[in-house]
Design a protein around this motif. Structure first.
Motif, PDB file in Angstrom:
ATOM      1  N   ASP A 179       1.684  -3.009   7.538  1.00 27.10           N
ATOM      2  CA  ASP A 179       2.342  -3.748   8.743  1.00 27.10           C
ATOM      3  C   ASP A 179       1.244  -3.609   9.806  1.00 27.10           C
ATOM      4  O   ASP A 179       1.148  -4.756  10.593  1.00 27.10           O
ATOM      5  N   GLU A 180       0.608  -2.672  10.200  1.00 24.23           N
ATOM      6  CA  GLU A 180      -0.415  -2.658  11.335  1.00 24.23           C
ATOM      7  C   GLU A 180      -1.499  -3.365  11.037  1.00 24.23           C
ATOM      8  O   GLU A 180      -2.067  -4.000  11.837  1.00 24.23           O
ATOM      9  N   ARG A 182      -0.864   9.108   8.605  1.00 28.11           N
ATOM     10  CA  ARG A 182      -0.791   7.636   7.808  1.00 28.11           C
ATOM     11  C   ARG A 182      -2.283   7.531   7.579  1.00 28.11           C
ATOM     12  O   ARG A 182      -2.654   6.888   6.448  1.00 28.11           O
ATOM     13  N   MET A 225      -4.730   4.827  13.740  1.00 29.52           N
ATOM     14  CA  MET A 225      -3.492   5.416  13.085  1.00 29.52           C
ATOM     15  C   MET A 225      -3.295   6.821  13.198  1.00 29.52           C
ATOM     16  O   MET A 225      -4.110   7.718  13.382  1.00 29.52           O
ATOM     17  N   VAL A 276      -8.247  -0.515  13.051  1.00 32.09           N
ATOM     18  CA  VAL A 276      -6.992  -0.229  13.121  1.00 32.09           C
ATOM     19  C   VAL A 276      -6.750   1.207  12.366  1.00 32.09           C
ATOM     20  O   VAL A 276      -5.789   1.835  12.649  1.00 32.09           O
ATOM     21  N   TYR A 292       4.018   1.004   6.629  1.00 33.21           N
ATOM     22  CA  TYR A 292       3.536   0.839   7.958  1.00 33.21           C
ATOM     23  C   TYR A 292       2.096   0.530   8.099  1.00 33.21           C
ATOM     24  O   TYR A 292       1.676   0.115   9.026  1.00 33.21           O
ATOM     25  N   SER A 293       1.284   1.245   7.350  1.00 31.03           N
ATOM     26  CA  SER A 293      -0.266   0.651   7.498  1.00 31.03           C
ATOM     27  C   SER A 293      -0.595  -0.540   7.206  1.00 31.03           C
ATOM     28  O   SER A 293      -1.413  -1.333   7.859  1.00 31.03           O
TER      29      SER A 293
END
Length: 193
Positions: free
Chosen positions: A167-168, A130, A126, A122, A164-165
């Motif tokens: 969340d991913e 990020r 990115m 993941v 956002y990291s």
């Protein structure tokens, strides 16, 4: 290797070096945590790339040329981090296997290894900024303010990248993974942006 550089191009590149090298070296030094040799190498690699792409770079404004060099330096460090992280995950996997002695340890460690591998995949997908923020915060243990200063962005932007990291990662790993949030600062104690 860049092809032979004409005398005129060499003079232009030397002028750019005179104008930018000191600041680029300072930036590179922060990227590699003060390692003098690594920062020297980074500056050299950035100017090597500039010489290789000089036909495209020469027509840009001096500020754009400067920004281009800084981006090249940052991208080279990010590439090194990613390469090192891939190696480290493999080493951790082997260490976990070597330490596992009981069947229940083997299961826990296998789940942990798979989770780490998924996290790495993941992170590797990115956006570069990020990824940098996530790596510096979670792997290097840098504060939001330190990351903001290094990257030249607002602390609030760093926090957004971290959100956002998380969340991913949560989307990839499911709701059972506990991801800690940034600590909330008391009113009036917010980091300056």
């Amino acid at each position: 290797m860049p092809r032979h550089i004409s005398e005129h191009n060499a003079e232009e590149i030397a002028d750019l070096f005179t104008a930018v090298a000191r600041d680029l070296h300072r930036y590179a030094s922060r990227l590699v945590q003060g390692d003098r040799t690594a920062s020297d190498d980074l500056v050299q690699e950035a100017f090597h790339a500039a010489a290789s792409d000089w036909d495209d770079l020469r027509g840009r404004e001096p500020g754009q040329q400067r920004a281009w060099l800084f981006v090249v330096a940052r991208n080279k460090v990010v590439s090194r981090w990613k390469a090192a992280a891939r190696v480290e995950v493999g080493v951790e996997h082997l260490e976990h296997r070597a330490r596992a002695s009981a069947p229940e340890d083997t299961w826990d460690k296998a789940v942990c290894d798979l989770t780490l591998q998924c996290c790495r995949k993941v992170l590797d997908r990115m956006l570069s900024t990020r990824y940098e923020v996530a790596h510096l915060h979670w792997y290097e243990q840098w504060s939001t303010r330190e990351i903001a200063d290094l990257l030249g962005i607002a602390a609030s932007t760093v926090r957004v990248h971290l959100k956002y990291s998380r969340d991913e990662l949560a989307a990839a790993l499911g709701p059972d993974l506990l991801l800690t949030e940034e600590p909330v600062m008391p009113a009036g104690k917010e980091e300056a942006s």
